[in-house]
Design an enzyme around this catalytic site. Structure first.
Site, mmCIF file in Angstrom:
data_model
loop_
_atom_site.group_PDB
_atom_site.id
_atom_site.type_symbol
_atom_site.label_atom_id
_atom_site.label_comp_id
_atom_site.label_asym_id
_atom_site.label_seq_id
_atom_site.Cartn_x
_atom_site.Cartn_y
_atom_site.Cartn_z
ATOM 1 N N LYS A 192 12.614 9.741 26.066
ATOM 2 C CA LYS A 192 12.053 9.154 24.794
ATOM 3 C C LYS A 192 12.730 8.030 24.450
ATOM 4 O O LYS A 192 13.847 7.941 23.860
ATOM 5 C CB LYS A 192 12.080 10.284 23.573
ATOM 6 C CG LYS A 192 10.983 10.014 22.566
ATOM 7 C CD LYS A 192 11.261 8.866 21.593
ATOM 8 C CE LYS A 192 12.231 8.620 20.583
ATOM 9 N NZ LYS A 192 12.080 7.230 20.086
ATOM 10 N N GLU A 268 26.259 10.445 22.886
ATOM 11 C CA GLU A 268 26.936 9.421 22.865
ATOM 12 C C GLU A 268 26.483 8.339 21.516
ATOM 13 O O GLU A 268 25.399 7.845 21.472
ATOM 14 C CB GLU A 268 26.504 8.627 24.181
ATOM 15 C CG GLU A 268 26.843 9.272 25.240
ATOM 16 C CD GLU A 268 28.030 9.360 25.712
ATOM 17 O OE1 GLU A 268 29.157 8.284 25.175
ATOM 18 O OE2 GLU A 268 28.483 10.116 26.873
ATOM 19 N N CYS A 303 27.756 -0.331 21.605
ATOM 20 C CA CYS A 303 28.454 0.730 21.024
ATOM 21 C C CYS A 303 29.829 0.398 21.093
ATOM 22 O O CYS A 303 30.783 0.852 20.064
ATOM 23 C CB CYS A 303 28.128 2.071 21.499
ATOM 24 S SG CYS A 303 28.049 1.882 23.587
ATOM 25 N N GLU A 402 29.813 0.571 11.393
ATOM 26 C CA GLU A 402 29.382 -0.034 12.368
ATOM 27 C C GLU A 402 28.065 -1.030 12.200
ATOM 28 O O GLU A 402 27.124 -0.369 11.430
ATOM 29 C CB GLU A 402 28.402 0.805 13.324
ATOM 30 C CG GLU A 402 28.381 0.504 14.697
ATOM 31 C CD GLU A 402 27.688 1.438 15.890
ATOM 32 O OE1 GLU A 402 26.787 2.309 15.237
ATOM 33 O OE2 GLU A 402 27.965 1.574 17.077
#
Ligand code: NAD
Length: 499
Positions: A192, A268, A303, A402
């Site tokens: 997906k 992750e 990331c 973040e």
């Protein structure tokens, strides 16, 4: 294209591109069962580039049924590793052969510079598939040291049907990090992709079929997270879910697995990685250039971005001056121009989020050192200048959350203990870097920092041979390297009593 293509050539190719836009299930393209589609909008210029099928729970179900049938059939799951190797090697070659098309798709879909899509995203995805292909017929199982009256075999078996949910920042690479070990180990996969970057996954699945992967082994369901993604992670006949994305979504995925069939979960997730420059850093110019790329590469949508510059107070001004110099070289440009180094932010929503954090930095009392504004507004696309804040305190939002954009937070320290305390003062633990010329300092700090990857005198050094993943709320499990097989195989003990 014969000579090196220029922006006009890529723009012409973009007009001719015909992205696949239906679900890929059981070896063919099909519309969503409900007939729903969503607009895939390019952040390059704000134009619709495809009307993509919006899969939901019923489509996920069809994909899982296909994946399960393929797994039970055994033409992939029980095929000799040497056969799987050959097919996956062909798949890697086909990715390379379609490099221009895939790179263009990636750039139009999520805005990264075409130079990066060509040099990084496509080759690195192909290399990943090739690496797992080559590995799979070189891994042996184990015999346990049980003594003479028994033979105990410790073998690895594929999980079965694995769901993979991936983000938009490196659509092909994030998919390849899952596909490589999942397929090499003999599993079926339902992928997906992000609704913000659904296109390259569909083409990858088509090329894998062309390479000889049996129908149903690799299915792609495009659609939204709260519908298709949730259905995949909650499915009762999915054996494992491999997720890359934000930490809040990662927490939901664990919940879905817990509430359904206790499928294996690997995550992750996000990061807020410290890039630490000690007072004895030998080459400040090199450290500054690396610090700039650590936060501005891929528009900061990484990331592992070095989003916190943790710098000794004696070097702060010099570092920021040099980083600003690189920042000026990286002014956002047309992603289809091969000279562009900084492209578009993935969509309006993400651009507003990043601009919101820039406002938050100002409100919380940090000093805007450079950048801070939207750029190229006339293009109709989504662009933000490389941005850095000075005078950031560890408790400010821009130091803790973040941002996932080209925004650097600069924090100073006085001694090593303070640097370590700042580095570890975060919910995340994905990456970190230390710049020092002292070997003892480098090792001491690498041990003290709670992160999955610690770079010394570099940032984001990368190779498929090393594990990638984080401590704390950056996730669990590792992508890349042979360790990735741990996530996609079950261990079995077969104990044979000898007479
Ligand atoms: P996201 O969490 O919003 O979405 C990631 C994927 O999850 C998408 O496919 C999305 O459709 C899906 N999703 C969203 N809600 C869902 C739900 N309720 N159930 C199931 N699936 C759902 O993240 P994003 O904005 O696409 O990506 C950026 C994030 O990814 C950042 O936090 C970044 O740090 C992280 N990331 C981590 C790594 C790593 O290796 N650690 C690599 C790349 C990106």
């Amino acid at each position: 294209m014969n000579s090196t293509p220029q922006a006009v050539d890529w723009q012409a190719s973009a007009k001719l591109l015909q992205p696949r836009q239906q679900l890929f299930i059981d070896g063919g393209f099909v519309p969503a069962l409900a007939g729903a589609t969503f607009d895939c909008i390019s952040p390059v210029d704000g134009k619709v580039i495809a009307k993509v099928a919006a899969g939901d729970a019923r489509d996920i179900d069809a994909a899982v049924i296909s994946g399960r049938a393929a797994f039970n059939r055994g033409d992939w799951s029980r095929a000799k590793p040497a056969h799987r190797k050959q097919v996956l090697l062909r798949f890697a070659e086909l990715l390379r052969a379609h490099c221009d098309e895939l790179a263009l798709t990636e750039t139009l879909d999520m805005g990264k510079p075409i130079a990066d899509s060509l040099a990084v995203d496509v080759p690195s995805s192909a290399n990943c598939i090739q690496w797992y292909a080559e590995a799979v017929d070189k891994i042996y199982d184990e015999v346990a040291p049980t003594g003479n009256n028994a033979l105990a075999l410790i073998t690895r078996e594929p999980l079965g049907v694995v769901g993979a949910i991936v983000p938009w920042n490196f659509p092909m690479i994030m998919a390849a990090w899952k596909l490589g070990p999942i397929l090499a180990a003999g599993n079926s996969i339902v992928l997906k992709p992000s609704e913000k970057s659904p296109l390259s996954a569909l083409r990858m699945a088509e090329l894998a079929l062309e390479a000889g992967l049996p129908p149903g082994v690799f299915n792609v369901v495009t659609g939204f997270g709260h519908t298709a993604g949730k259905a995949l992670a909650s499915h009762m006949d999915v054996d494992g879910i491999a997720f890359t994305g934000s930490t809040p979504t990662g927490k939901l995925i664990m919940g879905y697995a817990a509430q359904s069939n206790l499928k294996r979960v690997s995550l992750e997730c996000g990061g807020k990685s410290p890039n630490i420059v000690m007072a004895d850093c030998r080459d400040v110019e090199r450290a500054a250039r690396a610090a700039a790329y650590a936060i501005f590469f891929n528009q900061g949508e990484m990331c592992s971005a070095g989003s916190r510059l943790v710098v000794h107070e004696s070097l702060k001004d010099q570092m920021l001056e040099q980083i600003a110099k690189v920042g000026r070289e990286l002014a956002p440009g047309d992603p289809l121009d091969p000279a562009t180094r900084l492209g578009a932010i993935v969509d309006m929503q993400q651009m507003r989020r990043v601009l919101g954090y820039i406002d938050a930095g100002k409100q919380d009392g940090a000093r805007l050192a450079f950048g801070g504004a939207q750029a190229r507004e006339a293009s109709g696309g989504c662009y933000i200048e490389p941005t850095a804040f000075d005078g950031v305190r560890p408790d400010m939002r821009i130091a803790r959350e973040e941002i996932f954009g080209p925004v650097l937070a600069t924090i100073t320290f006085r001694d090593e203990a303070e640097a370590i305390a700042i580095a570890n003062d975060t919910a995340y633990g994905l990456a970190a870097a230390v710049w020092t010329q002292d070997l003892d300092t480098a090792h001491r700090m690498a041990r003290a920092i709670r992160a999955g990857m610690v770079y010394v005198n570099c940032y984001d050094a990368d190779d498929i041979t090393v594990p990638f993943g984080g401590f704390k709320q950056s996730g669990m499990g590792r992508d890349k390297s042979l360790h990735a097989f741990d996530k996609f195989t079950e261990l079995k003990t077969t104990w044979i009593e000898l007479q």
